[in-house]
Design an enzyme around this catalytic site. Structure first.
Site, short mmCIF file in Angstrom:
data_model
loop_
_atom_site.label_atom_id
_atom_site.label_comp_id
_atom_site.label_asym_id
_atom_site.label_seq_id
_atom_site.Cartn_x
_atom_site.Cartn_y
_atom_site.Cartn_z
N CYS A 5 0.74 -1.25 0.00
CA CYS A 5 0.00 0.00 0.00
C CYS A 5 0.77 1.31 0.00
CB CYS A 5 -0.92 0.00 1.19
SG CYS A 5 -0.30 0.88 2.58
N ARG A 26 2.27 0.65 -5.56
CA ARG A 26 2.39 -0.13 -4.33
C ARG A 26 1.17 -0.99 -4.04
NH1 ARG A 26 6.45 2.70 -1.26
NH2 ARG A 26 5.81 1.63 0.63
N TRP A 43 -3.06 -2.86 -0.92
CA TRP A 43 -2.73 -4.18 -1.46
C TRP A 43 -3.04 -5.14 -0.30
CZ3 TRP A 43 0.53 -8.32 -0.37
CH2 TRP A 43 0.65 -9.26 -1.41
N ASN A 47 0.31 0.66 6.40
CA ASN A 47 1.05 -0.13 5.42
C ASN A 47 1.80 -1.21 6.19
OD1 ASN A 47 4.13 0.59 3.54
ND2 ASN A 47 2.80 -1.16 3.46
N GLY A 48 1.54 -2.46 5.88
CA GLY A 48 2.28 -3.54 6.55
C GLY A 48 1.34 -4.58 7.13
N GLU A 50 12.69 -16.46 -15.84
CA GLU A 50 12.11 -15.13 -16.04
C GLU A 50 10.96 -15.20 -17.05
OE1 GLU A 50 12.21 -12.46 -14.53
OE2 GLU A 50 11.64 -10.89 -15.93
N LYS A 95 7.07 -14.21 -16.28
CA LYS A 95 6.33 -13.22 -17.08
C LYS A 95 4.98 -13.81 -17.51
CE LYS A 95 8.07 -10.20 -16.50
NZ LYS A 95 9.26 -10.06 -15.74
N GLU A 139 2.63 -14.09 -14.52
CA GLU A 139 2.22 -12.79 -13.98
C GLU A 139 1.09 -12.15 -14.76
OE1 GLU A 139 5.60 -9.95 -12.25
OE2 GLU A 139 6.22 -10.89 -14.10
N HIS A 157 14.66 -35.85 -14.30
CA HIS A 157 14.51 -36.07 -12.86
C HIS A 157 13.11 -35.74 -12.37
CE1 HIS A 157 18.75 -36.95 -12.49
NE2 HIS A 157 18.99 -35.89 -13.24
N LYS A 197 3.42 -3.33 -8.14
CA LYS A 197 4.71 -3.11 -8.78
C LYS A 197 5.85 -3.24 -7.77
CE LYS A 197 7.59 -1.84 -11.95
NZ LYS A 197 7.99 -2.99 -12.78
N1 GLU Z 1 -2.45 -5.36 6.28
C1 GLU Z 1 -3.24 -4.26 5.82
C2 GLU Z 1 -4.45 -4.75 5.03
O1 GLU Z 1 -4.55 -5.85 4.60
C3 GLU Z 1 -2.45 -3.27 5.02
C4 GLU Z 1 -1.92 -3.86 3.76
C5 GLU Z 1 -1.17 -2.86 2.95
O2 GLU Z 1 -0.02 -2.56 3.32
O3 GLU Z 1 -1.75 -2.41 1.93
O4 GLU Z 1 -5.36 -4.02 4.83
#
Ligand code: GLU
Length: 611
Positions: A2, A27, A75, A99-100, A484, A488, A491, A507, A606
């Protein structure tokens, strides 16, 4: 992952927040939201599923204004990308963007529910809002900053957080622990964001926050308390970075534009470093000379496409510079004990310079005995650039398409120059250096030739549209390129693809081969070609259709079950760079025919700013 933007001002800020979000969309882009408080204290709050443009349209539709507030492009890590899960999250008058990941969100959620809080979302973030609200209620006379100081030790994980009390909207409190935040200083107004590019339309006067910083920001004041609890001053830095607002020009997608920009991107990366018959990395300065003279081992750490570039570079370092080198995925490296030898240099690779795991790996390397760090990066002023001892910039220009193309090939070009630079210290001969230099100089022209055959690759792509799987094969330095190519295809066209070193087929993966499994082979005319030919026969005799990318003059002939895609001849050393390009085109055309969102594929972002 995010993007966060916040502002405290005396003018309407909603457009500033929205422009900031547009610039942070790299992000994450699964939902976006904004809360602003106007000069009369009225709260305007909107969230939308989808891209920032959906939010921007709604802000215009509802004629929303405000002088203080925050915005977020998400995200999703916890909870689906729905409107309810979009940020900001609110607990009465407490507003939070985040964010996190809050790793202990479950026990926190349970204890907050026991205390009477109702949760409206499935996110980990909502616990922060309720926790701050709870702490506020426990000590009614405390400031928001004091309350947040109490809440922080209860949170585990990595985060950047922005908090506001909607009743006192002139104050924003921010805290960073493992996620980037930068303050933008204005005149009678202040801003904060996940990345400086979001702030450049309003100011270039910046303060980069450090791990553990806690900030209280008003229109006129910025107070920063560091991890140890001391009020401190951080340097003001005048940003000199250029934000290229890119449009797609004549192209339909950014990825397409970026594929076709590769000859120019490579020239920009190479030309000023190839002077008077030498590869010149003087930009690294004298500090580099001291450091490089001690290097005995190299560890390359990266994620995604950068990891594949690292695999190629590993072979180059060992083959050409005689330096033992290993390459590791950043998210693995950071959570295991690795042996650091004397003279061990860490090289980090990241297009954005904000990849959370790579940054964490760099920070870890400083504690465990590496003699220094070198970053290869495409974004000036990014965290990786700021925190590394030495930096080599790729000059790819802004890369917007989520699937890296010119970012990847310019990374390889820079790495090869670095190999020569270090190789020279280890006795690389002038003739080897000049061969490499000539090969690099030729490369942009050869890539133009590959791009001019795009129609053939577009036709080829039709064969893949109804396939569910694909296999990519290569040997030596084409193996990482096969990886790679597979990445691609996954993705952007959502076709499951795997890459194998061709020698590994027997194998296990040979069991997958049947008429429904197209097999893409990278077969430049090198020392491994004869071996590869045997691998090709093994596949062919089991019914797969083979698509062989090979030198024009190689002895392959299109035949039943075999399509040959001729490529221009280049020196073996730079062939991984050249062979990456037709694979980018192939995945682009497959995704195009399938009607996929090529620049912003589902579930991705990204820049991967969560671990
Ligand atoms: N963990 C938070 C969520 O899922 C923030 C994710 C983010 O960094 O966008 O909403």
């Amino acid at each position: 992952m995010c993007g966060i933007v916040g502002a405290v001002a005396q003018r309407n800020i909603e457009e500033i927040l929205l422009e900031g979000l547009r610039r942070l969309e790299y992000r994450g882009y699964d939902s976006a939201g904004l809360l602003v408080v106007n000069s009369k204290g009225h709260v305007n709050y909107l969230r939308r599923v989808g891209k920032v443009k959906e939010l921007a349209a709604a802000v215009t539709q509802y004629n929303m204004h405000g002088i203080t507030g925050m915005a977020h492009t998400r995200w999703a890590t916890h909870g689906e990308p729905t409107e309810k899960n979009a940020h900001p999250h609110i607990s009465d008058y407490i507003t939070v963007v985040h964010n996190g990941i809050i790793e202990n969100h479950e026990p926190l959620r349970n204890s907050l529910i026991e205390r009477g809080y109702c949760f409206n979302s499935q996110t980990d973030t909502e616990v922060i809002a309720h926790l701050v609200n709870w702490e506020y209620k426990q000590c009614k006379d405390s400031t928001l900053l004091e309350v947040i100081k109490k809440a922080i030790p209860q949170l585990r994980g990595t985060y950047s957080i922005l908090v506001m009390d909607n009743r006192i909207p002139g104050i924003l409190v921010a805290v960073t622990s493992g996620g980037p935040l930068v303050i933008g200083i204005g005149i009678g107004e202040n801003f904060i964001a996940s990345d400086q590019v979001a702030l450049l339309p309003v100011t270039r006067n910046l303060i980069f926050l450090e791990e553990g910083d806690l900030v209280e920001m008003t229109c006129h004041n910025i107070n920063i308390v560091n991890k140890a609890g001391h009020l401190i001053k951080r340097p003001h830095i005048e940003s000199n970075i250029q934000y290229e607002a890119c449009d797609k020009g004549k192209y339909r997608f950014y990825m397409q534009k970026e594929i076709y920009e590769q000859p120019v991107a490579l020239k920009n990366t190479l030309e000023w470093r190839l002077v008077q018959g030498q590869i010149n990395l003087n930009e690294l300065g004298s500090q580099a000379y001291d450091l490089f003279s001690k290097v005995q081992h190299i560890k390359i750490v990266a994620c995604g496409s950068s990891y594949h570039a690292g695999m190629v570079a590993r072979n180059w370092f060992e083959e050409l510079a005689d330096i033992p080198c290993d390459v590791e995925i950043a998210s693995e490296f950071r959570y295991r004990k690795s042996v650091v030898r004397s003279g061990h240099l860490i090289i980090t690779l990241s297009q954005s310079g904000e990849t959370a795991d790579t940054l964490a790996a760099l920070r870890l390397s400083k504690k465990i005995g590496f003699i220094g760090s070198l970053a290869v990066c495409n974004v000036q002023g990014s965290s990786l650039v700021r925190e590394s001892d030495l930096v080599l910039m790729t000059k790819a220009g802004t890369e917007i398409g989520v699937a890296s193309t010119k970012g990847f090939t310019t990374q390889l070009a820079v790495l090869l120059m670095l190999v020569v630079h270090l190789g020279r210290l280890n006795g690389m001969t002038k003739s080897v250096e000049s061969n490499i230099l000539n090969a690099l100089q030729e490369l942009p022209k050869r890539i133009e030739q590959v791009l001019s055959t795009d129609k053939n690759i577009a036709m080829l792509a039709e064969d893949f549209v109804y396939k569910y799987n694909a296999l990519f094969l290569g040997r030596g330095n084409q193996y990482p390129i096969a990886m790679e190519g597979a990445l691609k295809l996954k993705e952007i066209s959502y076709i499951h693809a795997e890459a194998y070193s061709a020698g590994e087929l027997k194998h296990g993966p040979l069991a997958l081969i049947d008429i429904d499994m197209p097999v893409i082979v990278l077969a430049p005319n090198n020392a491994l070609l004869e071996k590869l030919k045997s691998n090709i026969e093994e596949v062919r005799s089991r019914g797969s259709h083979l698509y062989i990318f090979a030198d024009q003059d190689a002895s392959f002939i299109s035949n039943k079950g075999i399509t040959i895609i001729p490529l221009p001849y280049v020196e073996e050393i730079v062939s991984p760079i050249l062979y990456a390009v037709p694979l980018q085109l192939l995945s682009y055309y497959v995704a195009l025919i399938k009607g996929k969102d090529i620049d912003q594929p589902r579930n991705l972002a990204k820049s991967v700013t969560v671990e």
